[in-house]
Scaffold this active site. Structure first.
Site, mmCIF file in Angstrom:
data_model
loop_
_atom_site.group_PDB
_atom_site.id
_atom_site.type_symbol
_atom_site.label_atom_id
_atom_site.label_comp_id
_atom_site.label_asym_id
_atom_site.label_seq_id
_atom_site.Cartn_x
_atom_site.Cartn_y
_atom_site.Cartn_z
ATOM 1 N N LYS B 79 0.864 -1.174 0.000
ATOM 2 C CA LYS B 79 0.000 0.000 0.000
ATOM 3 C C LYS B 79 0.904 1.228 0.000
ATOM 4 O O LYS B 79 1.944 1.230 0.675
ATOM 5 C CB LYS B 79 -0.888 -0.041 1.251
ATOM 6 C CG LYS B 79 -1.924 1.077 1.336
ATOM 7 C CD LYS B 79 -2.800 0.930 2.584
ATOM 8 C CE LYS B 79 -3.884 1.992 2.650
ATOM 9 N NZ LYS B 79 -4.734 1.833 3.858
ATOM 10 N N SER B 154 -9.689 1.999 2.906
ATOM 11 C CA SER B 154 -8.779 2.765 2.068
ATOM 12 C C SER B 154 -7.761 1.898 1.311
ATOM 13 O O SER B 154 -7.181 2.369 0.344
ATOM 14 C CB SER B 154 -7.993 3.762 2.930
ATOM 15 O OG SER B 154 -7.163 3.073 3.856
ATOM 16 N N SER B 178 -10.051 -0.325 7.065
ATOM 17 C CA SER B 178 -9.413 -0.142 5.754
ATOM 18 C C SER B 178 -8.730 -1.369 5.168
ATOM 19 O O SER B 178 -8.336 -1.350 4.008
ATOM 20 C CB SER B 178 -8.393 0.999 5.819
ATOM 21 O OG SER B 178 -9.052 2.225 5.763
#
Lengths: 480, 487, 95
Positions: B79, B154, B178
């Site tokens: 990420k 997210s 997330s």
């Protein structure tokens, strides 16, 4: 109307750790800009703080020295505001739960009385960087080497009633932190910085007047002058029917005045909250015991010991323990010289006189404690007279050589051979028959004074090297 | 060869060790898939192909010398919230569009030390603030199951890429759901560990007391392999827990018969999509078949978790994001006329709308006069919620519910209404407030789209979570299903 | 609590975010909506409850006082928008 001054001080003390409070970067002073600012100090994305044990131990030492409660649980909070020397946009500090609670120190007033001054709290926090305002084509340069240096902020109660008291208190705190070795006390380098909260009120009034905060007081002299100026200013404002505005004022040493900091800043809203990157700091008894086990002797205790152990007067003991450096120097002199009182005299009169004249600090003295001790030893063991010793001292100051080397080279060694002295005495008496006659006929009360003439003649003949004590004794005997 | 992207991490590790394929071949295979498929998904912000092939070459050497571990040579994506030395680390924000990190996050370092190969950096909601991946400066990520729908957020890029088989594994972070919510919406398995289990060093902070990194992959077994490397004490993180890491692989094989699993009553009420509810019900039946004992438990204050979260997280974020001031790194506005202008315009230009909203809410909640009513109140509510969990774990070993109240929604459907977007994390947020571990794993699809089954564990009980998930995956094939066009 | 336009301006200033005049009202509405969600907490009586700042009951670990960092100024300043002679530059700060 009679006015009373009320002052509280906030003192920022840089702690003598090797590394920063939340990172492993060096705290050394004077490095090239931004070479001692690591990722944590620069507030890079993703970095985290870890607390330096050395900073915690130093805070515990200070708290113990001022007989304060050491918080078994204290919490780091973020103080949020934007400023270029504050990389993260917040300062990690302690807010609601500081590590050092209420304590106190004693100061000596001018009238000789002692006054107890309350310390409200002392808390750990990180220092900010420095803004350099020299011209970078209309820009300000930011050096973050200092960012993250551990600070202990020591907050006093509003117990101080004059600029003089404020200075005495600040000096006392300076003395304590340098004695403890938790701060180098170097005010030029910003290791010890003071802010003063000053207000005035009519004598007899309970509640405090509106205060102003004075910043940029980086010497005891500025502290005193800034407060004196500010008190005058506030009284003028009030007596001419005005009101004191609560604000931060900057002391300008050039103009010797304080002025309002020109900021249209909103009333500060620092939005303190517990720093989620740090956990509560919990200290147990064992940690405190371990920390204070090697606690250096504090000024008060050392002063008392100097009086008892060395037989010094209260005044001498006070002067010689004024700083840890002085007390250490003195004890090093005594260790060599043996004679504690003689050592005290030589340090306070000759050494301090010479340092003062040259504008030097003790640490910069060209004569080391050991060297001075050797000189005093030669007086104590009758190798040289006190008068000759002054000549030797001057020579040592200039050349840095040892007392013994100078005495040897210049043949300054005192004549203690009684036969040799007797021969000179006899010579002098023979040459001054009339004076001898006068002496013997004189009122015995006047005789000691008249003896000085013969002593002077003997010393002159011996080029100052005859042992004055022996000369005195012999003369007295022969003139009877 | 075409099957490489369907293999589990264990299978890939075995293949590499046996020399059936090399890490370079494997890496090239995935890079090719990224080139082919990512234009439709936008799950990557950066593809670091050259560096990936270099790492793959090094991994092959390690394997040849017999020095490889179970993950050596296997590709993954990080990420873009994790700092990667020498590689752009944007956090999905214009603010850090030009930021090349000078250091590696601990998670990145550990996975690299294990020999894993980084394919690139995954798209994400800006500063991890979002539940749909629509707040990214780099544009929304699309759900491989239906590219008109969001992947969740997210960690949306990580979830979409793993679901589309563009990478066998990914890292994610979970502040309010997330990892779990995008895992649910994309049909993969994602685990948020106990707060403090995985180091936060080098993971760009959103809300420090809630953020936690975790693995995202196709199965519980894959997640166990990844977590074994990611977890562990880190002296650079004061909130990292100094406690040995459990043997997650051994835990996978534990018997689950007689395990008491609490079904959270409040997670099945109003607002839950009936299709999602039915899917979870089906998974529960399989669990019962495995001998698991289902009991009803209650988290009576869970409805206050979203309100409390939207004080705590923005408050911490408002402070964490103050460092982006245009001075030392990141976006700086053109020709600032003074210091205030530098700050205000750099930040206004560098941050997107959702980040700004949260900074403002957080600033307000901490400001003088409101601190007690908002921040302190939220911390007390947080305590109440944590107590709910303590009570529930008196009655059950693990807790169960849906990870999200609905399947993936359409792009743009909620982007104009922050509050409705916030409510899509209604089942995940309480876990972060309490600091507990939880995972989301595929349940049977509903409306043709993935559904996530959420399992919540007690503190440091990741092993048991993975154990139950693995046993359920051995008995079902929901986690093996691949979106059409990505097989 | 109602959120006024002036509140939004004040918060934006505290947070150092430039907000265009015409965006203020929209922003005010959005923030007010979020606050309404947040204020649902008020239903809960939390009188004696201890606030929870951290998920785990842990205490701060201490780092030994050692210098472990070296100078990496060039590397760290490579990502800086404006530096000169090793200093970060900002518009002149007036004291």
């Amino acid at each position: 109307m009679a006015w009373e001054t009320v002052i509280g001080l906030e003192i920022h003390v840089q702690l003598t750790t090797q590394s920063k409070i939340f990172s492993g970067a060096s705290t050394r002073f004077g490095a090239e800009p931004n070479t001692q600012a690591c990722l944590v100090d620069l507030g890079f994305p993703g970095v985290l703080p870890v607390l330096n044990e050395g900073a915690v131990r130093r805070a515990v030492l200070f708290g113990t020295a001022i007989e304060a409660e050491i918080a078994r649980r204290s919490v780091f909070a973020r103080k949020n505001y934007f400023y270029p020397d504050l990389p993260k946009g917040y300062q990690i500090s302690q807010y609601e739960l500081p590590i050092v609670g209420r304590g106190h120190v004693e100061i000596l007033l001018e009238n000789g009385e002692r006054k107890r001054i309350g310390v409200t709290r002392a808390h750990l926090e990180e220092d900010a960087g420095k803004s350099l305002h020299e011209d970078f084509h209309g820009y300000t340069g930011i050096d973050l080497n200092r960012a993250g240096t551990p600070l202990l902020e020591i907050v006093s109660e509003p117990d101080l009633r004059s600029a003089r008291e404020a200075v005495a208190y600040a000096k006392k705190i300076h003395q304590i932190v340098t004695y403890l070795g938790i701060c180098d006390g170097n005010m030029q380098e910003g290791s010890f910085r003071m802010d003063a909260n000053v207000s005035v009120r009519p004598v007899g009034q309970e509640e405090f007047g509106t205060r102003t905060e004075l910043k940029n007081l980086n010497s005891f002299r500025f502290l005193e002058r800034a407060i004196d100026f500010e008190v005058e200013r506030q009284i003028d404002v009030l007596e001419s029917g005005g009101e004191v505005v609560q604000e931060t004022r900057l002391y300008d040493p050039q103009k010797d005045e304080t002025r309002s900091m020109r900021t249209k800043e909103e009333a500060n809203d620092y939005r303190y909250f517990p720093d989620p990157d740090l956990l509560p700091l919990v200290i147990d008894d064992a940690f405190i015991e371990e920390t204070v086990r090697d606690m250096p002797e504090l000024p008060e205790a050392r002063r008392r010991r100097f009086e008892e152990q060395y037989g010094l007067s209260a005044y001498d003991a006070d002067v010689l323990t004024a700083t840890r450096a002085a007390a250490d120097y003195y004890e090093a002199v005594v260790a060599v010289a043996g004679d504690a009182k003689l050592a005290a005299n030589w340090m306070m009169v000759e050494l301090y006189g010479a340092l003062n004249k040259a504008g030097l600090e003790l640490a910069e003295s060209p004569i080391s404690a050991k060297a001075l001790g050797e000189l005093v030893l030669r007086i104590a063991d009758d190798t040289i007279s006190g008068k000759i010793a002054k000549t030797v001292f001057e020579e040592m100051w200039q050349s840095g050589r040892s007392a013994d080397a100078i005495i040897d080279e210049k043949g300054l060694k005192q004549i203690t051979d009684s036969g040799a002295i007797e021969a000179i005495v006899d010579e002098v008496l023979a040459e001054n028959a009339q004076q001898v006659e006068n002496y013997r006929n004189a009122d015995p009360k006047k005789q000691p004074k008249m003896l000085g003439f013969f002593v002077g003649q003997v010393m002159k003949k011996s080029q100052g090297k005859a042992n004055p004590k022996q000369v005195n004794e012999l003369l007295r005997k022969k003139l009877e | 060869m075409s099957e490489l992207h369907q293999k589990s991490l264990r299978e890939l590790g075995e293949g590499l060790a046996a020399g059936a394929f090399s890490s370079v071949e494997l890496t090239e295979h995935f890079l090719q898939r990224i080139r082919n498929h990512d234009p439709a998904l936008n799950s990557f912000i950066t593809v670091s192909d050259r560096e990936a092939l270099r790492q793959a070459g090094a991994a092959d050497e390690r394997i040849q010398k017999g020095e490889g571990g179970p993950l050596t040579g296997i590709p993954l994506i990080h990420k873009d919230i994790f700092c990667t030395h020498g590689v752009k680390t944007s956090c999905g924000s214009r603010m850090l569009d030009n930021f090349i990190s000078p250091y590696d996050a601990t998670v990145v370092e550990k996975l690299a030390d294990a020999g894993m190969v980084m394919l690139g950096k995954a798209n994400m909601d800006e500063f991890a603030m979002g539940s749909s991946n629509e707040t990214s400066y780099y544009g929304p990520v699309r759900n491989p199951w239906d590219t008109e729908r969001v992947p969740g957020g997210s960690s949306g890029g990580s979830a979409a890429a793993v679901a589309a088989r563009l990478a066998p594994a990914a890292t994610g972070t979970d502040t309010g759901g997330s990892i779990r919510q995008p895992a649910a919406l994309c049909g993969i398995t994602g685990l948020k560990p106990t707060y403090g289990r995985v180091s936060r060093w080098g993971m760009i902070a959103f809300a420090s007391s809630l953020d936690q990194a975790g693995p995202m992959a196709r199965s519980a077994e894959d997640c166990a392999l990844l977590l074994s490397v990611m977890a562990g004490f880190d002296e650079r993180d004061s909130t990292s827990v100094d406690r040995p890491v459990d043997d997650y692989l051994a835990a996978l094989e534990q018997p689950v018969k007689g395990l008491r699993v609490g079904v959270v009553k409040e997670f099945f009420g109003e607002g839950l999509d009936s299709g999602v509810g039915a899917s979870i019900g089906e998974a529960m039946k399989v669990l019962e078949g495995l001998g698991v004992e289902l009991v009803e438990v209650s988290l009576p204050h869970s409805r206050y978790s979203v309100p409390a979260y939207y004080v705590v997280a923005p408050a911490e974020a408002s402070s964490n994001l103050a460092r982006y001031d245009g001075v030392r790194f990141g976006h700086r506005c053109e020709d600032p006329k003074d210091l205030e202008d530098l700050y205000k315009r750099s930040r206004a230009e560098g941050f997107g709308a959702e980040v700004k909203r949260r900074i403002m809410i957080g600033t307000y909640a901490l400001s003088a006069g409101y601190y007690d009513a908002y921040y302190l109140k939220a911390q007390k509510v947080r305590q109440v919620i944590a107590q709910d969990f303590r009570n529930a774990f008196d009655q059950a070993d693990l807790l169960l519910g849906p990870a999200s109240p609905e399947v993936a929604f359409r792009l743009g459907e909620k982007s104009d209404d922050p509050v409705s977007m916030y409510l899509s994390d209604i089942y995940t947020i309480a876990v972060n407030l309490a600091g507990l571990p939880a995972l989301s794993m595929p349940a049977p699809r509903a409306h043709g789209l993935p559904v996530g089954l959420q399992l919540i564990g007690n503190y440091f009980d990741e092993g048991r979570l993975l154990n139950l998930a693995h046993q359920l995956q051995l008995a079902t094939d929901w986690h093996l299903q691949t979106p059409e066009g990505f097989e | 609590m109602t959120l006024e336009r002036e509140d939004v301006e004040k918060i934006a200033h505290l947070a150092r975010l430039a907000v265009a005049e015409e965006q203020l009202e929209t922003l005010r509405g959005e923030l007010a909506g979020i606050l309404r969600l947040v204020e649902q907490m008020d239903e809960l009586d939390t009188g004696d409850i201890l606030p929870m700042a951290h998920p785990l009951e842990m205490t701060q670990r201490l780092r030994p006082d050692l210098v472990t960092e070296e100078n990496h100024r060039e590397e760290y300043q490579a990502v800086a928008p404006l530096v000169e002679n090793g200093l970060y530059l900002v518009p002149r700060v007036i004291e």
